[in-house]
Write a protein that holds these residues in place. Sequence first.
Motif, mmCIF file in Angstrom:
data_model
loop_
_atom_site.group_PDB
_atom_site.id
_atom_site.type_symbol
_atom_site.label_atom_id
_atom_site.label_comp_id
_atom_site.label_asym_id
_atom_site.label_seq_id
_atom_site.Cartn_x
_atom_site.Cartn_y
_atom_site.Cartn_z
ATOM 1 N N GLY A 26 0.780 -1.216 0.000
ATOM 2 C CA GLY A 26 0.000 0.000 0.000
ATOM 3 C C GLY A 26 0.818 1.276 0.000
ATOM 4 N N ARG A 27 2.132 1.178 0.048
ATOM 5 C CA ARG A 27 2.975 2.372 0.087
ATOM 6 C C ARG A 27 3.499 2.704 -1.315
ATOM 7 N NH1 ARG A 27 6.380 1.495 5.762
ATOM 8 N NH2 ARG A 27 4.689 0.363 6.820
ATOM 9 N N HIS A 28 3.510 3.973 -1.621
ATOM 10 C CA HIS A 28 3.947 4.458 -2.928
ATOM 11 C C HIS A 28 5.333 5.066 -2.769
ATOM 12 C CE1 HIS A 28 3.172 7.415 -6.515
ATOM 13 N NE2 HIS A 28 4.026 6.453 -6.828
ATOM 14 N N ILE A 29 6.321 4.479 -3.439
ATOM 15 C CA ILE A 29 7.719 4.901 -3.317
ATOM 16 C C ILE A 29 8.235 5.345 -4.678
ATOM 17 C CG2 ILE A 29 10.019 4.260 -2.521
ATOM 18 C CD1 ILE A 29 7.928 3.956 -0.353
ATOM 19 N N LEU A 30 8.888 6.480 -4.707
ATOM 20 C CA LEU A 30 9.559 6.976 -5.915
ATOM 21 C C LEU A 30 11.026 6.545 -5.862
ATOM 22 C CD1 LEU A 30 9.291 10.621 -7.303
ATOM 23 C CD2 LEU A 30 11.443 9.376 -7.311
ATOM 24 N N VAL A 31 11.511 5.906 -6.917
ATOM 25 C CA VAL A 31 12.908 5.469 -7.000
ATOM 26 C C VAL A 31 13.551 6.090 -8.231
ATOM 27 C CG1 VAL A 31 14.491 3.507 -7.151
ATOM 28 C CG2 VAL A 31 12.332 3.267 -5.891
ATOM 29 N N GLY A 68 6.015 -5.343 -1.824
ATOM 30 C CA GLY A 68 4.636 -4.909 -1.926
ATOM 31 C C GLY A 68 4.410 -3.453 -2.250
ATOM 32 N N ALA A 69 5.480 -2.679 -2.440
ATOM 33 C CA ALA A 69 5.318 -1.252 -2.709
ATOM 34 C C ALA A 69 4.794 -1.001 -4.115
ATOM 35 C CB ALA A 69 6.655 -0.535 -2.527
ATOM 36 N N ARG A 70 4.020 0.086 -4.258
ATOM 37 C CA ARG A 70 3.720 0.639 -5.573
ATOM 38 C C ARG A 70 4.857 1.592 -5.920
ATOM 39 N NH1 ARG A 70 -0.039 4.137 -5.248
ATOM 40 N NH2 ARG A 70 -0.353 4.059 -2.994
ATOM 41 N N LEU A 71 5.332 1.544 -7.139
ATOM 42 C CA LEU A 71 6.530 2.291 -7.497
ATOM 43 C C LEU A 71 6.275 3.323 -8.589
ATOM 44 C CD1 LEU A 71 9.239 -0.533 -7.722
ATOM 45 C CD2 LEU A 71 8.712 0.935 -5.764
ATOM 46 N N GLU A 77 0.022 -2.171 -13.429
ATOM 47 C CA GLU A 77 -0.225 -0.848 -12.881
ATOM 48 C C GLU A 77 0.577 -0.563 -11.613
ATOM 49 O OE1 GLU A 77 -4.374 -0.418 -12.352
ATOM 50 O OE2 GLU A 77 -4.841 -0.514 -14.491
ATOM 51 N N ALA A 78 1.330 -1.529 -11.106
ATOM 52 C CA ALA A 78 2.068 -1.336 -9.854
ATOM 53 C C ALA A 78 3.317 -0.492 -10.035
ATOM 54 C CB ALA A 78 2.438 -2.691 -9.242
ATOM 55 N N VAL A 79 3.746 -0.305 -11.287
ATOM 56 C CA VAL A 79 4.948 0.479 -11.549
ATOM 57 C C VAL A 79 4.657 1.518 -12.629
ATOM 58 C CG1 VAL A 79 7.337 0.429 -12.343
ATOM 59 C CG2 VAL A 79 6.484 -1.424 -10.917
ATOM 60 N N CYS A 132 4.181 11.912 -10.869
ATOM 61 C CA CYS A 132 4.197 10.656 -10.109
ATOM 62 C C CYS A 132 2.978 10.563 -9.198
ATOM 63 C CB CYS A 132 5.475 10.556 -9.273
ATOM 64 S SG CYS A 132 6.997 10.381 -10.226
ATOM 65 N N VAL A 133 2.639 11.658 -8.547
ATOM 66 C CA VAL A 133 1.480 11.691 -7.654
ATOM 67 C C VAL A 133 0.187 11.531 -8.449
ATOM 68 C CG1 VAL A 133 0.159 13.136 -6.060
ATOM 69 C CG2 VAL A 133 2.659 13.029 -5.883
ATOM 70 N N ASP A 134 0.099 12.202 -9.582
ATOM 71 C CA ASP A 134 -1.095 12.082 -10.420
ATOM 72 C C ASP A 134 -1.313 10.643 -10.873
ATOM 73 O OD1 ASP A 134 -1.573 14.796 -10.200
ATOM 74 O OD2 ASP A 134 -0.654 15.305 -12.127
ATOM 75 N N ALA A 135 -0.213 9.956 -11.174
ATOM 76 C CA ALA A 135 -0.320 8.596 -11.704
ATOM 77 C C ALA A 135 -0.537 7.548 -10.622
ATOM 78 C CB ALA A 135 0.940 8.250 -12.503
ATOM 79 N N GLY A 136 0.083 7.751 -9.452
ATOM 80 C CA GLY A 136 0.045 6.689 -8.445
ATOM 81 C C GLY A 136 -0.434 7.089 -7.073
#
Length: 256
Positions: A11-16, A35-38, A59-61, A81-85
């Motif tokens: 459930g966490r959204h991480i930018l890499v 389990g992160a959304r990226l 859709e997870a990445v 990134c925020v708009d997409a995920g």
Amino acid sequence: MTTFNPLRLDGRHILVTGASSGIGRRTAVMLHALGARLSVVDRDEAGLVSLGAELSAGEAVAQHVADLSDIAGIEALVGRCVDAGGRLHGVVHCAGIQAIVPVRTLQIDGWRRIFAVNTEAALMLGKCLSSRKVYAGQHGAIVFISSVMGTVGSVGAVAYSMSKAALDGMARSLSLELASRGIRVNCIAPGFVRTPLFEQTERLWDEETKRAVEDLHPLGFGEAEDVAHAVAFLVADTGRWITGSTLVVDGGYLAR
């Protein structure tokens, strides 16, 4: 009965950033497995496409092509990134420039680009995450990939060492400023890790030099996964009481 795992990132959204290869790619793979959304960022579009195929992520990445030397463009990038995920829980800044340039041949534009990508981009990413429009409001974690060269010197690494030493200092102050928001800020300082960037440097060495450098690491050269494991530890709840620190992951390099 479900066993609690403090490393899970469901459930966490991480930018890499720097996600197309090396430490950034292994970090993306690791966080996705937890389990992160990226949102993955790199200037190498083909590398990002390859990463998406490796993860079979659907859709997870979300992939974003960008050159992080454009500091002024980072705010818009994070917005995409925020708009997409959705709003972000964390940022891992792996993108960087590693260049061996003797100071006598070092050019102003060259060292400014190194500093922009390695340090200024990190600061802008931290600034962006501090925004209520960007930060999800919980589980906040920022990890910057620094280097042992921020602590010790090396011939030809003047600009690189400068950028990483500044990154370490910046992160300590940023950690204090963002603590009230529940956002932790840490660095990881790897030693010599086998990545495509390292292989470029390694090709410049003869066998004697290569052995000498590897001998500086009591545990030998590292792998990108070794750093990715440390990133996961700091991003997840396993690192929830750690901030303002630089975690050294160097096979014993600095112990000498």
